[in-house]
Design a protein around this motif. Sequence first.
Motif, PDB file in Angstrom:
ATOM      1  N   GLY A  21       0.817  -4.202  10.932  1.00  0.00           N
ATOM      2  CA  GLY A  21       1.897  -4.192   9.958  1.00  0.00           C
ATOM      3  C   GLY A  21       1.561  -3.160   8.900  1.00  0.00           C
ATOM      4  N   PRO A  22       2.444  -2.963   7.945  1.00  0.00           N
ATOM      5  CA  PRO A  22       2.161  -1.975   6.907  1.00  0.00           C
ATOM      6  C   PRO A  22       0.966  -2.392   6.050  1.00  0.00           C
ATOM      7  N   PRO A  23       0.123  -1.443   5.667  1.00  0.00           N
ATOM      8  CA  PRO A  23      -1.025  -1.791   4.830  1.00  0.00           C
ATOM      9  C   PRO A  23      -0.589  -2.170   3.414  1.00  0.00           C
ATOM     10  N   VAL A  24      -1.360  -3.025   2.800  1.00  0.00           N
ATOM     11  CA  VAL A  24      -1.119  -3.433   1.417  1.00  0.00           C
ATOM     12  C   VAL A  24      -2.047  -2.611   0.541  1.00  0.00           C
ATOM     13  N   ARG A  25      -1.469  -1.812  -0.366  1.00  0.00           N
ATOM     14  CA  ARG A  25      -2.265  -0.955  -1.233  1.00  0.00           C
ATOM     15  C   ARG A  25      -2.039  -1.333  -2.689  1.00  0.00           C
ATOM     16  N   PRO A  26      -3.113  -1.497  -3.440  1.00  0.00           N
ATOM     17  CA  PRO A  26      -2.954  -1.759  -4.868  1.00  0.00           C
ATOM     18  C   PRO A  26      -2.555  -0.472  -5.595  1.00  0.00           C
TER      19      PRO A  26
END
Length: 60
Positions: A21-26
């Motif tokens: 899935g799409p990466p989670v980036r802060p």
Amino acid sequence: MRRIVAFLMAFSILGACGAEGPPVRPTLSTTVSAGSGGVYGGVRTGLRVGGVDLGVGVGL
């Protein structure tokens, strides 16, 4: 035991690159501006998931 470690390593690598899935980036941004009324600043932090950006900001 080796299979469990190998599975966990593969899962974490795939999660980091966004294969599942799409990466989670802060995200973090700061703003400083000056005007006739003085100097203003702001800080915003959030998370970016694919094309969606969720965040919270504070103006100082």
